[in-house]
Write a protein that holds these residues in place. Structure first.
Motif, PDB file in Angstrom:
ATOM      1  N   THR A  19       0.830  -1.205   0.000  1.00 46.07           N
ATOM      2  CA  THR A  19       0.000   0.000   0.000  1.00 46.07           C
ATOM      3  C   THR A  19       0.865   1.256   0.000  1.00 46.07           C
ATOM      4  OG1 THR A  19      -1.685  -1.209   1.238  1.00 46.07           O
ATOM      5  CG2 THR A  19      -1.858   1.197   1.218  1.00 46.07           C
ATOM      6  N   GLU A  22       2.734   1.630  -3.329  1.00 41.05           N
ATOM      7  CA  GLU A  22       1.836   2.111  -4.376  1.00 41.05           C
ATOM      8  C   GLU A  22       1.545   3.601  -4.214  1.00 41.05           C
ATOM      9  OE1 GLU A  22      -2.015   0.603  -6.833  1.00 41.05           O
ATOM     10  OE2 GLU A  22      -1.793  -0.096  -4.781  1.00 41.05           O
ATOM     11  N   GLY A  26       3.524   4.506  -7.232  1.00 38.53           N
ATOM     12  CA  GLY A  26       2.585   3.975  -8.220  1.00 38.53           C
ATOM     13  C   GLY A  26       2.566   4.762  -9.522  1.00 38.53           C
ATOM     14  N   ASN A  48       1.067  -3.688 -11.113  1.00 35.13           N
ATOM     15  CA  ASN A  48       0.613  -4.679 -10.127  1.00 35.13           C
ATOM     16  C   ASN A  48       1.607  -5.843 -10.027  1.00 35.13           C
ATOM     17  OD1 ASN A  48      -1.708  -3.331  -9.295  1.00 35.13           O
ATOM     18  ND2 ASN A  48      -2.939  -4.211 -10.943  1.00 35.13           N
ATOM     19  N   TRP A  51       4.557  -4.872  -7.842  1.00 30.00           N
ATOM     20  CA  TRP A  51       4.366  -4.987  -6.393  1.00 30.00           C
ATOM     21  C   TRP A  51       4.586  -6.427  -5.944  1.00 30.00           C
ATOM     22  CZ3 TRP A  51       5.284  -0.499  -6.999  1.00 30.00           C
ATOM     23  CH2 TRP A  51       4.435   0.534  -7.353  1.00 30.00           C
TER      24      TRP A  51
END
Length: 187
Positions: A19, A22, A26, A48, A51
């Motif tokens: 989290t 991102e 991100g 994605n 991550w």
């Protein structure tokens, strides 16, 4: 949140690591993927995947510069996706990418038997870029590492698109000469 704190969250296997990553990186990773792929959905998927790759890599790896670590993962995932997408469209008139521009300097194809040569090539290119004047080195990296479009690079450095194209062309020529001199490519 500081990078060291984010890395510590990964080391503790806390889901908040993703989290926080991102939130902080991100948009940066998305931009890198989108410049390579030119497709928003594919770029989102690459981010994605980044991550997940970071989750799997930290620990044991402890990146010294988290942003560079993440964008390198993103870039590699995006290049793999680009190669896959291009293979699916083979023969359909592929658009020229920044990486095609470098093809004239370094040649094509990398097989497992060429892994040692690829490492030597990578180190030579890294040294070459560090030796360039700062602006030219940054322009080279923006184009060939981040796949930034020419107009975006021009705006960033207050240059015309033509000027950026000329700088890149001259830099590729110098790189090609360096690679020939060091015996990494043929005449």
């Amino acid at each position: 949140m500081e990078d060291s704190a984010i890395i510590e969250l990964y080391r503790q296997r806390s889901e908040s690591a993703i989290t926080e990553t991102e939130k902080k990186y991100g948009a940066y990773c998305f931009t890198a993927a989108d410049h390579i792929l030119g497709n928003e959905e594919d770029a989102k998927e690459c981010v994605n995947d980044t991550w997940l790759a970071a989750w799997n890599a930290i620990p044991p790896h402890r990146p010294s510069v988290l942003r560079a670590f993440l964008v390198k993962i993103t870039r590699n995932i995006a290049l793999t996706r680009l190669e896959k997408n291009t293979a699916l469209k083979r023969g359909a008139g592929k658009a020229l990418t920044p990486f095609d521009e470098l093809e004239e300097c370094v040649g094509g194809g990398t097989g497992t038997e060429e892994a040692a040569e690829a490492r030597m090539l990578e180190e030579t290119v890294r040294r070459f870029v560090r030796e360039l004047p700062k602006r030219d080195g940054n322009i080279f990296i923006r184009r060939y590492f981040f796949a930034d479009p020419i107009p975006e690079i021009a705006g960033r450095y207050g240059l015309s698109g033509n000027n950026v194209t000329v700088i890149l062309s001259r830099t590729r020529k110098k790189l090609k000469e360096r690679l020939k001199k060091e015996g990494l490519i043929g005449e």
